[in-house]
Design a protein around this motif. Sequence first.
Motif, PDB file in Angstrom:
ATOM      1  N   ALA A  23      31.424-111.553 -29.353  1.00 41.17           N
ATOM      2  CA  ALA A  23      31.599-110.011 -28.586  1.00 41.17           C
ATOM      3  C   ALA A  23      33.209-109.610 -28.897  1.00 41.17           C
ATOM      4  N   ALA A  52      29.353-117.006 -27.796  1.00 46.04           N
ATOM      5  CA  ALA A  52      29.086-115.726 -27.514  1.00 46.04           C
ATOM      6  C   ALA A  52      30.349-114.610 -26.930  1.00 46.04           C
ATOM      7  N   LYS A  81      31.321-110.659 -19.390  1.00 45.55           N
ATOM      8  CA  LYS A  81      30.312-111.076 -18.638  1.00 45.55           C
ATOM      9  C   LYS A  81      30.106-112.491 -19.060  1.00 45.55           C
ATOM     10  N   TRP A  82      30.111-112.877 -20.240  1.00 46.96           N
ATOM     11  CA  TRP A  82      29.831-114.461 -20.527  1.00 46.96           C
ATOM     12  C   TRP A  82      31.279-115.207 -20.311  1.00 46.96           C
ATOM     13  N   ASP A  85      33.087-105.757 -28.450  1.00 46.61           N
ATOM     14  CA  ASP A  85      32.216-105.545 -27.133  1.00 46.61           C
ATOM     15  C   ASP A  85      33.116-106.302 -26.104  1.00 46.61           C
ATOM     16  N   ASP A 126      21.462-101.398 -21.152  1.00 47.42           N
ATOM     17  CA  ASP A 126      21.147-102.545 -22.274  1.00 47.42           C
ATOM     18  C   ASP A 126      20.847-103.855 -21.737  1.00 47.42           C
ATOM     19  N   SER A 127      19.850-104.405 -22.629  1.00 48.66           N
ATOM     20  CA  SER A 127      19.651-105.664 -22.096  1.00 48.66           C
ATOM     21  C   SER A 127      20.228-106.737 -22.763  1.00 48.66           C
ATOM     22  N   ILE A 128      20.427-107.891 -22.178  1.00 55.21           N
ATOM     23  CA  ILE A 128      21.513-108.968 -22.706  1.00 55.21           C
ATOM     24  C   ILE A 128      20.585-110.210 -23.269  1.00 55.21           C
ATOM     25  N   ASP A 129      20.974-110.602 -24.280  1.00 54.19           N
ATOM     26  CA  ASP A 129      20.295-111.833 -24.925  1.00 54.19           C
ATOM     27  C   ASP A 129      20.873-113.137 -24.112  1.00 54.19           C
ATOM     28  N   TYR A 130      19.985-113.436 -23.396  1.00 49.32           N
ATOM     29  CA  TYR A 130      20.508-114.824 -22.563  1.00 49.32           C
ATOM     30  C   TYR A 130      20.235-116.152 -23.356  1.00 49.32           C
ATOM     31  N   LEU A 155      30.770-107.205 -22.596  1.00 52.30           N
ATOM     32  CA  LEU A 155      29.926-108.346 -23.289  1.00 52.30           C
ATOM     33  C   LEU A 155      30.692-109.541 -23.128  1.00 52.30           C
TER      34      LEU A 155
END
Length: 221
Positions: A184, A180, A195-196, A189, A2-6, A192
């Motif tokens: 998440a 974010a 990750k943030w 999630d 899955d792509s992540i919205d940066y 995610l």
Amino acid sequence: MDSIDYSPLIISIKTSLAATIIAFVAGIGAAAFVMRLKNHKNLIDGIFTLPLVLPPTVIGFFLLVVFGKNGVFGKILLGFESSVVFTWTATVIASSVVAFPLMYRASKASFEQLDQTLVYSAQTLGMSETRIFFRVILPNCRYGILSGTILAFSRAMGEFGATVIIAGNIPGKTQTMALAVYTAIQSGDRALAFKWAFLISAISLLAVVVMNSISQKGDRR
């Protein structure tokens, strides 16, 4: 994969840089102003430091009161058919307010520790107060000011409470990394969110390491 919205990363960096610039100028100016005060110095110092101890949600509420449609600045902006609330500008305002006291306190501490004989020597040479400030005081306080700047940037990067109240949590517009993480978690999630959270922690750790290095260099000098 899955792509992540940066976009939260980009918004956070843009917001933190803008807020740091504002806090830098305002913090140094406020510190210089307080250092020259003769009366009510403790009161003014307390007012400038207040955002450091207030809950971010309270700061956000006050900002909403000021910049909302019924607020002083809000009414002025409405006269120009404009608004700050729920815009990127609001994220900058919120981050600037919470970052300001860190810049102010660091600058004030550096000014207080400055060897005053340098100032007196400059005065005997006939230098103006403005020139003394920019040519003597600021250069000799640069390490403390740099440390305050890094702290202000880190604080702006992690701002959440005030931002979510006045700017909202709009993806691609006002959603910073801190927001974010919250989004998440709310959506379940955890990967995610991690990750943030890891990215914010890494940036903050790097900032602290750089700040410590600058402080140690200043102490040696």
